[in-house]
Design a protein around this motif. Structure first.
Motif, short mmCIF file in Angstrom:
data_model
loop_
_atom_site.label_atom_id
_atom_site.label_comp_id
_atom_site.label_asym_id
_atom_site.label_seq_id
_atom_site.Cartn_x
_atom_site.Cartn_y
_atom_site.Cartn_z
N MET A 124 0.81 -1.20 0.00
CA MET A 124 0.00 0.00 0.00
C MET A 124 0.85 1.26 0.00
SD MET A 124 -3.04 -1.14 -0.01
CE MET A 124 -4.07 0.21 0.57
N SER A 125 2.17 1.11 0.00
CA SER A 125 2.99 2.29 0.20
C SER A 125 4.37 2.06 -0.37
CB SER A 125 3.10 2.56 1.69
OG SER A 125 4.02 3.60 1.94
N GLU A 126 5.02 3.14 -0.77
CA GLU A 126 6.41 3.00 -1.18
C GLU A 126 7.25 2.62 0.03
OE1 GLU A 126 5.04 5.88 -0.56
OE2 GLU A 126 6.48 7.37 0.12
N GLN A 127 8.33 1.89 -0.21
CA GLN A 127 9.19 1.47 0.89
C GLN A 127 9.87 2.69 1.51
OE1 GLN A 127 12.82 -0.86 0.02
NE2 GLN A 127 11.87 -2.46 1.25
N GLN A 128 9.91 2.71 2.80
CA GLN A 128 10.62 3.77 3.51
C GLN A 128 12.08 3.32 3.65
OE1 GLN A 128 8.98 6.66 4.14
NE2 GLN A 128 7.28 5.65 3.10
N ILE A 129 12.99 3.99 2.94
CA ILE A 129 14.34 3.43 2.77
C ILE A 129 15.14 3.40 4.07
CG2 ILE A 129 14.49 3.94 0.31
CD1 ILE A 129 16.22 6.37 1.00
N TYR A 130 14.84 4.28 5.00
CA TYR A 130 15.60 4.26 6.26
C TYR A 130 14.98 3.32 7.29
CZ TYR A 130 17.93 8.15 4.09
OH TYR A 130 18.64 8.92 3.20
N GLU A 131 13.82 2.74 6.95
CA GLU A 131 13.21 1.75 7.83
C GLU A 131 13.44 0.33 7.32
OE1 GLU A 131 9.06 2.71 8.24
OE2 GLU A 131 9.45 4.59 9.29
N ALA A 132 13.58 0.18 6.02
CA ALA A 132 13.61 -1.14 5.39
C ALA A 132 14.61 -2.13 6.01
CB ALA A 132 13.85 -0.99 3.90
N PRO A 133 15.83 -1.71 6.37
CA PRO A 133 16.78 -2.70 6.89
C PRO A 133 16.29 -3.40 8.16
CG PRO A 133 17.91 -0.64 6.41
CD PRO A 133 16.43 -0.36 6.29
N TYR A 134 15.36 -2.79 8.87
CA TYR A 134 14.93 -3.32 10.17
C TYR A 134 13.67 -4.18 10.05
CZ TYR A 134 18.25 0.31 11.06
OH TYR A 134 19.39 1.08 11.01
N LYS A 135 13.14 -4.25 8.82
CA LYS A 135 11.98 -5.11 8.53
C LYS A 135 10.79 -4.90 9.48
CE LYS A 135 14.73 -8.76 6.34
NZ LYS A 135 16.05 -8.06 6.37
N PRO A 136 10.36 -3.66 9.67
CA PRO A 136 9.11 -3.47 10.42
C PRO A 136 7.97 -4.04 9.59
CG PRO A 136 9.71 -1.43 9.31
CD PRO A 136 10.85 -2.40 9.08
N ARG A 137 6.90 -4.48 10.24
CA ARG A 137 5.71 -4.87 9.48
C ARG A 137 4.92 -3.59 9.24
NH1 ARG A 137 3.95 -10.53 11.83
NH2 ARG A 137 5.80 -11.67 11.16
N TYR A 138 4.62 -3.36 7.96
CA TYR A 138 3.94 -2.13 7.61
C TYR A 138 2.45 -2.39 7.46
CZ TYR A 138 2.93 2.34 5.55
OH TYR A 138 2.41 3.59 5.34
N PRO A 139 1.60 -1.58 8.08
CA PRO A 139 1.94 -0.44 8.96
C PRO A 139 1.92 -0.76 10.45
CG PRO A 139 -0.39 -0.36 8.45
CD PRO A 139 0.15 -1.63 7.79
N ILE A 140 1.68 -2.03 10.83
CA ILE A 140 1.37 -2.30 12.24
C ILE A 140 2.49 -1.89 13.19
CG2 ILE A 140 2.06 -4.73 12.10
CD1 ILE A 140 0.00 -5.34 14.27
N SER A 141 3.75 -2.09 12.77
CA SER A 141 4.85 -1.81 13.72
C SER A 141 4.90 -0.34 14.12
CB SER A 141 6.19 -2.26 13.13
OG SER A 141 6.18 -3.65 12.93
N SER A 142 4.57 0.53 13.19
CA SER A 142 4.58 1.96 13.51
C SER A 142 3.52 2.27 14.58
CB SER A 142 4.31 2.79 12.26
OG SER A 142 5.35 2.60 11.33
N TYR A 143 2.33 1.69 14.42
CA TYR A 143 1.27 1.88 15.40
C TYR A 143 1.64 1.22 16.73
CZ TYR A 143 -1.72 3.75 11.74
OH TYR A 143 -2.25 4.53 10.75
N ALA A 144 2.34 0.09 16.66
CA ALA A 144 2.77 -0.59 17.89
C ALA A 144 3.76 0.28 18.67
CB ALA A 144 3.40 -1.93 17.54
#
Lengths: 383, 133
Positions: A124-144
């Motif tokens: 649903m979204s372009e990859q956030q390049i400074y987040e990608a190495p850490y493999k957050p689940r998008y978008p749940i990890s941000s809300y977590a």
């Protein structure tokens, strides 16, 4: 200046389509059916539509693809994209377009086959390049991360988060059109599979198909239609970040500004609000938005949602369709909170109908708590 | 004529950041007008609009601002940490805490950066700081 828009336009038609599962159908198939349902509701023809407002995760130029599919040639189009809040934001742009004569009949519409497409086009979204190495689940990890911070600072508990999901389910059980109908307890939520701490499976919204459409016209002609008009009293928009790392304070959303702007335009306060529809992508959203919109103090959202306070029979009716948590959530949910607020103000919502509401507040969310758009709608009594 | 003066030279800030990381150095731009650091690296300071930016080495010290554990079955590699760290110099970035069970990481924990070279692209991760900084 902004007060010139208060009550200048009204919603005269709404339509839904494909909510739940719409097997074998494309996003624009669903959007088109919702649009024609809204036109029928308003007693209008497709050829009457001369303003188009839409957003999409599937179509890079959503107004072009949508107008082409529907077979319309709008003279004003707006594809402003602020995630799930887009369709709430479109109410302001449509009101401005109507007020300035850019269009007479505005169509705000959306459709998605996110559930039955089964992972196709799931990004649903372009990859956030400074987040990608850490493999957050998008978008749940941000809300977590936001939820964890709220719990740390204010003592909010998982039980309180669970109560948001339970209240949403109780509303859903009063809405035959809601997708999730099974009984749900606080313990069920606490026992559900943890995904990204502190958010478990039942802290997350549904993934469904669905589409919705809203027809707006000038208030001057709003009484020429079959339904009781619902007036746009105010809309405020605000965004402070895109990625969660850039959110100034994880416990305060831009709804703080969006809400103030909407109330200022509407010349109303939170005490005037009879029914509240908040974009509950995750349980923490409801708590954050109740605080930021002023329904309780910052940090007290957890206590506010406890003990059925926002459930049927509670002190404040919140997410009366069952919310994104239990009713419908096809990728972007903004159009559906708008439609539920309109239906509540018209009356006739059956078992879930709030007692004679005159003012409804809608808060759309986009991105990762990034974009917030508040709209205040009212009946003729508060015009 | 509109002004078209060169406000910076050389490669852009993203490439500069990655070049330092690949040399095992952790630097971020500091604005020479307002003295604030920022992350992610930009050509212009988001705090004051200043263009006079200098790359400065960081202490590597910071604090866990928030943390989550992504749950994953053991056969798929097991749980892992995703967190936000606020550096002592001010900026906040996404990262992960290594060398400990993610579920034991707490908001407020002091952490120290190191550079992870396991993949093609080097990136910053943190360990819990056990001794006094």
């Amino acid at each position: 200046m902004s007060n010139n828009l208060r009550g200048s336009s009204a919603i005269v038609g709404v339509g839904l389509a494909g909510c739940g599962e719409a097997h074998g159908r494309m996003p624009l198939d669903i959007l088109a059916e919702a649009t024609h349902n809204a036109l029928d509701d308003a007693g209008l023809k497709l050829s009457d539509v001369d303003g188009l407002f839409t957003g999409s995760s599937y179509h890079f130029m959503p107004t072009l693809s949508t107008a082409e599919y529907l077979g319309i040639k709008p003279r004003f189009s707006d594809g402003s994209m602020v995630g799930g809040s887009s369709f709430v934001a479109h109410t302001l742009n449509a009101a401005m377009a109507i007020k300035t004569g850019q269009c007479d009949v505005a169509l705000i519409c959306y459709g998605s086959n996110q559930r039955t497409a089964g992972g196709k086009l799931a990004t649903m979204s372009e990859q956030q390049i400074y987040e990608a190495p850490y493999k957050p689940r998008y978008p749940i990890s941000s809300y977590a991360l936001a939820a964890a911070r709220h719990m740390h600072q204010y003592g909010t508990t998982r039980e309180q988060l669970a109560d948001v999901a339970v209240a949403a389910r109780q509303w859903a059980q009063l809405n035959p059109a809601a997708f999730a109908q099974d009984d749900l307890t606080r313990q069920d939520v606490l026992n559900s599979r943890m995904i990204s701490d502190p958010l478990s499976l039942l802290d997350c919204c549904l993934v469904t198909d669905g589409g919705g459409a809203v027809i707006m016209v000038s208030s001057e002609r709003a009484k020429d239609f079959p339904n009781k008009p619902v007036y746009l009293l105010g809309t405020g928009t605000a965004h402070w970040h895109r990625q969660i790392t850039q959110m100034p304070d994880l416990t305060v959303t831009a709804a703080l500004d969006a809400g103030k702007r909407a109330f200022e335009m509407a010349k109303l306060t939170k005490d005037d609000v009879d029914v509240v529809e908040l974009y509950d992508a995750f349980t923490i959203n409801t708590i954050l938005f109740l605080e930021d919109l002023g329904f309780c103090a910052k940090g007290e959202g957890g206590a506010f949602v406890e003990n059925g306070n926002i459930a049927p029979g509670g002190s404040l009716p919140v997410n009366t369709n069952g919310g994104g948590l239990s009713c419908v959530h096809p990728g972007m949910y903004g159009i559906f909170i708008l439609i539920e607020a309109i239906q509540q103000l018209r009356g006739g919502c059956g078992a879930r109908q709030v007692d004679n509401p005159e003012v409804a507040l809608v808060n759309g969310n986009g991105g990762v708590l990034s974009s917030q758009v508040t709209t205040i709608l009212g009946t003729e009594a508060v015009l | 004529m509109p002004s078209n003066s060169h406000r910076f030279s050389g490669v852009g800030p993203d490439q500069t950041y990655r070049d330092y990381l690949s040399n095992q150095q952790f630097l971020l731009p500091q604005c020479q007008s307002c003295n604030e650091f920022h992350f992610f690296p930009r050509v212009v300071c988001p705090h004051c609009g200043g263009f006079d930016l200098e790359w400065k080495a960081l202490s590597g010290l910071g604090e866990v601002h928030s943390t989550t554990t992504i749950r994953r079955k053991p056969e798929r590699g097991g749980n892992y940490n995703v967190c936000l760290v606020t550096l002592d110099e001010g900026p906040r970035l996404m990262s992960r805490i290594e060398g400990t069970d993610s579920l034991t990481v707490n908001i407020g924990d002091r952490v120290k950066a190191h550079i992870n070279n396991e993949s093609d692209e080097a990136f910053v991760v943190f360990n819990l700081l056990t001794e006094a900084p």
